[in-house]
Design a protein around this motif. Structure first.
Motif, PDB file in Angstrom:
ATOM      1  N   LEU A  15     -35.296 -64.036  42.738  1.00  0.00           N
ATOM      2  CA  LEU A  15     -36.729 -64.133  43.001  1.00  0.00           C
ATOM      3  C   LEU A  15     -37.510 -63.798  41.737  1.00  0.00           C
ATOM      4  O   LEU A  15     -37.165 -62.853  41.029  1.00  0.00           O
ATOM      5  N   PRO A  16     -38.570 -64.539  41.457  1.00  0.00           N
ATOM      6  CA  PRO A  16     -39.428 -64.178  40.323  1.00  0.00           C
ATOM      7  C   PRO A  16     -40.121 -62.837  40.596  1.00  0.00           C
ATOM      8  O   PRO A  16     -40.293 -62.443  41.745  1.00  0.00           O
ATOM      9  N   GLU A  17     -40.497 -62.159  39.535  1.00  0.00           N
ATOM     10  CA  GLU A  17     -41.142 -60.847  39.668  1.00  0.00           C
ATOM     11  C   GLU A  17     -42.380 -60.910  40.565  1.00  0.00           C
ATOM     12  O   GLU A  17     -42.660 -59.979  41.304  1.00  0.00           O
ATOM     13  N   ALA A  18     -43.120 -62.005  40.503  1.00  0.00           N
ATOM     14  CA  ALA A  18     -44.340 -62.115  41.297  1.00  0.00           C
ATOM     15  C   ALA A  18     -44.058 -62.131  42.800  1.00  0.00           C
ATOM     16  O   ALA A  18     -44.910 -61.760  43.596  1.00  0.00           O
ATOM     17  N   LEU A  28     -29.675 -76.168  48.545  1.00  0.00           N
ATOM     18  CA  LEU A  28     -29.894 -74.783  48.144  1.00  0.00           C
ATOM     19  C   LEU A  28     -31.323 -74.373  48.460  1.00  0.00           C
ATOM     20  O   LEU A  28     -32.245 -75.175  48.354  1.00  0.00           O
ATOM     21  N   ALA A  29     -31.489 -73.128  48.828  1.00  0.00           N
ATOM     22  CA  ALA A  29     -32.829 -72.588  49.087  1.00  0.00           C
ATOM     23  C   ALA A  29     -33.557 -72.408  47.753  1.00  0.00           C
ATOM     24  O   ALA A  29     -32.949 -72.451  46.682  1.00  0.00           O
ATOM     25  N   ASP A  30     -34.848 -72.203  47.833  1.00  0.00           N
ATOM     26  CA  ASP A  30     -35.624 -71.947  46.624  1.00  0.00           C
ATOM     27  C   ASP A  30     -35.098 -70.702  45.935  1.00  0.00           C
ATOM     28  O   ASP A  30     -34.708 -69.727  46.585  1.00  0.00           O
ATOM     29  N   TYR A  31     -35.072 -70.729  44.624  1.00  0.00           N
ATOM     30  CA  TYR A  31     -34.679 -69.625  43.756  1.00  0.00           C
ATOM     31  C   TYR A  31     -33.184 -69.305  43.823  1.00  0.00           C
ATOM     32  O   TYR A  31     -32.771 -68.258  43.342  1.00  0.00           O
TER      33      TYR A  31
END
Length: 155
Positions: free
Chosen positions: A129-132, A105-108
């Protein structure tokens, strides 16, 4: 059968060792048997579905595990001895063997859920994806910046 040597990639690229590892893993796993068959589809901009044909398996014979961006689907078939009677087959074409299928799996990317219906195991995935890391809009100001000066000393 082809083998690829990724050693030049290790020598000339810094910080891409994870990518080279993924390529090596993909080259290694592409040579394994193709059972059970599966589909990977995109169901939205950040949504995916993996469908695996697991005909004959019950939900308690299947295991899904996610660890460090690796999704592992395992099927362990329990013995089909009903009340101790042996079956005599004239033809046995249904594969009732154990399996283990791995997906990088890819990140996130997170697993949202899984369903078993009509012999298909459907695994729902989402990229969160994280908000940042999400794109954001920066407002452009139209006013002039004031430079603060020193106050004059009163005598």
């Amino acid at each position: 059968m082809r083998t690829y040597d990724f050693t030049p990639l290790y020598r000339s690229a810094v910080g891409f060792d994870r990518l080279a590892g993924l390529l090596e893993t993909a080259a290694r796993t592409s040579q394994e048997n193709g059972w059970p068959p599966y589909n990977i589809e995109t169901t939205g901009e950040n949504a995916y579905r993996i469908e695996i044909a697991v005909a004959g398996f019950k939900p308690d014979e299947l295991t899904l595990e996610v660890k460090e961006n690796l999704l592992t689907v395992t099927g362990r078939k329990t013995a089909n001895d009903e009340a101790g009677t042996e079956r005599t087959y004239l033809h046995r074409g249904l594969a009732e063997r154990d399996f283990e299928r791995r997906f990088q799996l890819a990140d996130y990317v997170v697993v949202k859920g899984a369903d078993l219906a009509d012999g298909l195991l459907s695994i729902e995935l989402n990229r969160e994806l994280p908000e940042a890391l999400k794109p954001r809009r920066i407002e452009i100001g139209s006013g002039k910046r004031l430079i603060e000066g020193k106050k004059a000393k009163a005598a």
